[in-house]
Design an enzyme around this catalytic site. Structure first.
Site, PDB file in Angstrom:
ATOM      1  N   CYS B 419       0.654  -0.857  -0.072  1.00 21.88           N
ATOM      2  CA  CYS B 419      -0.007   0.178  -0.028  1.00 21.88           C
ATOM      3  C   CYS B 419       1.465   1.670   0.472  1.00 21.88           C
ATOM      4  CB  CYS B 419      -0.949  -0.157   0.894  1.00 21.88           C
ATOM      5  SG  CYS B 419      -0.297  -0.698   3.008  1.00 21.88           S
ATOM      6  N   ASP B 543      -7.492   5.034  -1.134  1.00 21.07           N
ATOM      7  CA  ASP B 543      -7.364   4.244  -0.411  1.00 21.07           C
ATOM      8  C   ASP B 543      -6.738   3.116  -1.594  1.00 21.07           C
ATOM      9  OD1 ASP B 543      -6.776   1.547   0.980  1.00 21.07           O
ATOM     10  OD2 ASP B 543      -9.114   1.830   2.201  1.00 21.07           O
ATOM     11  N   HIS B 545      -5.719   0.345  -0.889  1.00 17.60           N
ATOM     12  CA  HIS B 545      -5.815  -1.077  -0.882  1.00 17.60           C
ATOM     13  C   HIS B 545      -6.882  -1.935  -1.681  1.00 17.60           C
ATOM     14  CE1 HIS B 545      -4.487   1.001   2.956  1.00 17.60           C
ATOM     15  NE2 HIS B 545      -3.920  -0.873   2.929  1.00 17.60           N
TER      16      HIS B 545
END
Lengths: 446, 586
Positions: B419, B543, B545
């Site tokens: 990430c 994000d 992820h």
């Protein structure tokens, strides 16, 4: 539905004249399209006199050798305008060619060899070759039998066809391919082999460019399904409505537009040292004939095929004539003008269609041209009637630059003729000059 | 009758931002009965590159021309009869209109208005005008993008190269080209352009016979309205035949001239890309002539370039800076790096009166004609289109473009460890898309290799699945593209909100995305919305992820990009923020 085969009326009468005790055989020449075939000319295949193991006279089909046929096609194919092809074979004999298995097998073998030859010659047959072939049999009791030969993975077959004896109307389409748009070819070293390769590179480039081109008919892009007949009618109508136009505008004229594609790298330019430059000049006059049911798509194929076939034919003839090695030792700049043979059209005895032959520079004796023999034309005696030039000879003097110390050599069979032509022109100029001086002298005295 | 006048809002805005006097050339486009002013270019600048590089109508899309003068001074000038010589000189260069326009702006005037005049019969008459939004332009016009790869091979001398270019331009001008709209059946030949038919006597009758709706009209009608430029790609075909046979000059057969001599030759390909701003309801004839004109314009730009003098291939670049809202075409030498012609770019910035702190004309700033296709694979600026945060505060968000990198992007299985690497890639993409670097966005392995090379990590780190943090992100940005980062340490997740003003300042001043790492997770902060009155704050978080396909609707609706409350950051974790500084310059 069976494809219809059309035979020009006078060809039937011609077949009758070929009746004899032995088997007469030859090529069916003409045009094929999606649903019809049009036979425009028949040419007998000559049996080579020195051919071993040949039984004379030919009494049976099985005596025919496939190499005779292939050799004949090889010679004839250069004489066909685009859109015209070898449609098949004809036989004039007493015995039925389809009647026994031996002759049928011979036929099959010959036709398979013909198909193989056609598929191996991409520059002669551009995307229009058909692996279906016709076999026309004229029996001595005036009966005509025509069958279509098809070879596929499942085997070879002879199918019946619908056969019509009728005269076909042909529309001529002209196109003038201009070589001056081609970029020059730069050569790093010189030899005959390299020259041959470079000339073939030009052919490859032109062939690709022509195949990708978009065609415009008398200034307009036409729908591919439109009939050529309609274009012709439209032109005629416009002429009749506007009398100021000359007769020649009824001619269907096409222009080619080639897509601009990247040939050299864009990222960087490359500089190199070169020893020679090849630059093309002149025009290829293309003439194709389309039957009265043909479409724009058929004509596009035919014109493309014609340009590529004609260029290939003349370049091959030229390269074959390049016997002497090039002189590469001269320290000075030299110019050589390569003159491939130029195109002339050949009148056919039984059709309005014209075929093609090629005349080398300086060649004046038309009787030496192979077309008469290869196309088996016996009923037009006068060569001046039979042949009509489409292109004129290059004027070698045009390439001669008086400001440059370049020496000029013409790479053709008649270098002397060009030189004489040059001396002659110079003589005329001097004469005119002298007359002018004398005239000036007398008028000032007065 | 004088045409009505419309002025692009950006032009008015640019004028009003100016706080010093200048004289400028006005560029615009005529649409039926009114004129639209699209831009202005300063006549004189302080930069010294004037002679080498000029900005003229050739740098605009075809159809955009010089239409007048803009005069900006402390106070409004009184124009009645006697115009200053400078203004008159520019008016003389206006060739496309008999009624040049004069814009007058006094930056110390109270009413702060731009006044417009039409100059007619020696008198300047004031006129009213409408202000047009950028999106209005794209309702009226489409952008024609003409492609012509021009192969060249000639003796390597300036004379030969110039001859080659002149010959090519002449060929196009003489009607030898056919143009084809990509993926359509629309072809344009010289028959479409009046007076350009080479074989008039053959083709002119047919030329006049036009169907009720021409293919081009049908094609343009089917293009939906848009608020952004609609690009129509056009390819070129060249005539390879020579028309009809003239009985008096029969065609000479093919001859190949074979010249033996020693010489230096040059070969390459010029990409002659040009743009046309084309009115949606115009005809084939108009388009054909505009296409020919665009080739001439581009050739003029190329000729002025370095091609003639060195072994350099000129590259054509089209830019669409948001603060100009129009296309600018510039020619750069192919083998010179962006950093080696900063002065040229400074000059272009100054000509357009643009600030010199953000690059707008680096190669990476080019208008992404093909990026629309690329963006199917990778998403850009995914926060655009989100609903407001709901805090009714003052939002400060990232300025400029970035790409969304996330887990499994590029078929790399980095779920569970990549990430922070992905956040770093997003940060890097911002610098790339803003034109600061030519380098590709580094892969995960390349990032690891950089950290090994600078001796931050042992050799075994390359190919491992070890995490990286904010410090490593700053090291990599510094090493690869010389970017300085501020690293902010936050002891508890809850305290991130305390730094919201620092973040707001960052987005205002630098505008770069921020990487935040804490606990086992890393994210990218794209903005912050603060309502001081109610003491509420929200963070715009991207994000990394996400493991799904690049579908904007999913990414936005499932919250992979969205406004988050301060409790998004875990209370029991400490966080490091990597806040990259933007660069200053062009």
């Amino acid at each position: 539905m069976w494809k219809t085969v059309y035979l020009e009326k006078s060809l039937k009468a011609y077949l009758k004249t070929l009746e004899s005790d032995s088997v007469v055989h030859g090529l069916l020449l003409g045009q094929n399209s999606a649903d019809s075939d049009f036979i425009v000319h028949l040419t007998r295949t000559q049996i080579p006199k020195d051919s071993p193991n040949t039984v004379y006279p030919l009494k049976q089909i099985s005596y025919i050798r496939e190499e005779w046929i292939i050799d004949h096609i090889r010679n004839v194919i250069q004489m066909l305008p685009g859109g015209m092809s070898v449609l098949g074979l004809f036989f004039v004999s007493k015995s039925d060619v389809f009647g026994n298995s031996t002759s049928v097998n011979t036929l099959k073998n010959i036709l398979l060899a013909v198909n193989k030859f056609i598929t191996q010659n991409e520059y002669y047959f551009v995307d229009s070759f058909s692996t279906q072939k016709l076999v026309l049999h004229y029996t001595n009791d005036s009966e005509l039998i025509c069958k279509r030969f098809t070879s596929s993975q499942n085997g070879c077959f002879f199918d019946p066809v619908e056969f019509v004896i009728a005269n076909t109307t042909w529309d001529r389409i002209s196109c003038f391919y201009d070589f001056e748009h081609l970029l020059p070819v730069y050569v790093k070293s010189i030899s005959n082999a390299i020259l041959h390769d470079k000339i073939m590179e030009i052919l490859k480039y032109v062939s690709k460019s022509v195949k990708e081109s978009v065609l415009v008919f008398n200034g307009e892009i036409r729908n591919s399904k439109e009939l050529i007949k309609n274009i012709k009618e439209k032109l005629n109508k416009q002429i009749s409505q506007n009398i100021s136009h000359s007769e020649s505008t009824t001619q269907i004229l096409v222009d080619l537009y080639a897509p601009c594609v990247q040939q050299f790298p864009c990222e960087s330019s490359q500089t190199s040292d070169y020893m020679a430059e090849l630059k093309c000049y002149g025009t290829l006059c293309s003439e194709v004939y389309m039957h009265d049911k043909s479409t724009v798509a058929d004509a596009v194929k035919a014109v493309k095929e014609d340009i590529i076939r004609s260029l290939y034919s003349r370049l091959i003839m030229h390269c074959n004539s390049l016997l002497e090695d090039l002189n590469t030792s001269s320290p000075d700049e030299t110019k050589i003008i390569h003159e491939p043979p130029r195109r002339i059209s050949v009148l056919l005895p039984y059709s309005k269609v014209r075929f093609t032959d090629y005349l080398f520079p300086g060649e004046e004796n038309l009787s030496t041209l192979p077309a008469r023999e290869q196309l088996d034309i016996n009923n037009i005696d006068d060569d001046r009637k039979l042949y009509e030039p489409l292109e004129v000879e290059t004027d070698a003097a045009e390439f001669y630059n008086v400001d440059s110390p370049t020496s000029l050599v013409t790479e053709s069979s008649e270098t002397r003729k060009s030189y004489l032509h040059y001396v002659y022109s110079l003589g005329v100029i001097i004469l005119v000059l002298m007359i002018a001086i004398i005239f000036q002298y007398f008028s000032s005295k007065r | 009758m004088s045409p009505k006048l419309k002025i692009l809002d950006v032009v008015v805005r640019r004028l009003k931002e100016r706080k010093s006097p200048f004289l400028g050339e006005l560029y615009g486009i005529l649409r039926n009965d009114y004129l639209i002013i699209l831009s202005f270019v300063l006549k004189y600048t302080e930069e010294q590159n004037e002679s080498k590089y000029q900005i003229s109508e050739n740098n605009f899309p075809t159809e955009v021309d010089l239409y007048g003068v803009v005069n900006c001074s402390q106070h409004l000038q009184k124009y009645e009869k006697n115009l200053p010589l400078d203004v008159k000189n520019i008016f003389q260069d206006v060739v496309v209109s008999d009624n040049p326009v004069l814009l007058n702006y006094g930056y110390l005037e109270k009413d702060n208005n731009v006044r417009a005049f039409f100059y007619k019969n020696g008198t300047a008459t004031e006129c009213s005008y409408d202000v047009l939004e950028e999106s209005e332009i794209w309702k009226l016009f489409v952008v024609i993008h003409l492609h012509i790869p021009v192969n060249f091979i000639c003796c390597n001398s300036a004379k030969n190269k110039e001859e080659f270019m002149t010959k090519f331009t002449k060929k196009i001008s003489s009607g030898s080209a056919m143009f084809h709209i990509e993926d359509s059946d629309v072809y344009l030949t010289s028959s479409n352009a009046d007076g350009m038919c080479e074989d008039q006597d053959v083709g002119d009758v047919l030329c006049k016979e036009e169907p009720a709706l021409s293919p081009l009209t049908m094609y343009l009608k089917n293009i939906p309205e848009s608020k952004t430029p609609v690009i129509i790609d056009i390819n070129t075909l060249m005539k390879t035949t020579c028309g009809k046979l003239n009985e008096n000059s029969p065609k000479r057969a093919l001859a190949i001239q074979h010249v033996t001599k020693n010489f230096e030759g040059i070969q390459g390909c010029l990409r002659l890309d040009s743009l046309i701003l084309f009115q949606r309801d115009r005809s084939e004839k108009y388009l054909y002539n505009a296409l020919v004109d665009s080739v001439c314009r581009t050739m003029r730009l190329m000729k002025r370039s370095f091609f003639l003098h060195d072994n350099i291939v000129p590259e054509i670049h089209h830019f669409y800076p948001t603060n100009l809202a129009h296309f600018v075409t510039l020619v750069y030498p192919n083998n010179v790096k962006d950093d080696d012609f900063t002065d040229t770019r400074k000059y272009v910035h100054s000509k357009f009166n643009l600030p010199c702190d953000v690059p707008l004309f680096r190669r990476n700033n080019v208008f992404a004609f093909t990026e629309k296709k690329i963006s199917v694979q990778q998403l850009m600026n995914v926060h655009e289109g989100l609903a407001p945060s709901g805090v009714n505060g003052t939002p400060s968000i990232v300025q400029g473009n970035y790409l969304y990198y996330h887990y499994t992007h590029g078929n790399t299985n980095d779920s569970g460890w990549g990430c922070a690497y992905r956040s770093l890639q997003t940060l890097f993409s911002w610098y790339k898309l803003q034109g600061w670097t030519d380098r590709k966005v580094p892969t995960l392995t390349e990032i690891q290799q950089v950290l090994v090379d600078i001796k931050d990590k042992p050799k075994t780190f390359v190919g491992s699945r070890q995490w990286i943090g904010s410090l490593e992100v700053s090291f990599v940005l510094d090493t690869l593209i010389n970017v300085t980062c501020r690293v902010l340490n936050v002891q508890q997740g809850e305290s991130v909100a305390e730094y919201s003003h620092d973040l707001a300042n960052h987005f205002k001043k630098h505008g770069t995305p921020v990487m935040i790492g804490g606990g086992v997770l890393a994210h990218t902060i794209l903005g912050v919305d603060i309502n001081d009155e109610n003491d509420v704050v929200k963070f715009l978080v991207l994000d990394p992820h996400y493991t799904g396909p690049d579908q904007l609707s999913t990414i936005q609706s499932k919250g992979w990009v969205g406004w988050k409350n301060p409790d998004f950051w875990k209370q029991d974790s400490f966080y490091n923020l990597c806040m990259p500084y933007r660069k200053i310059g062009v």
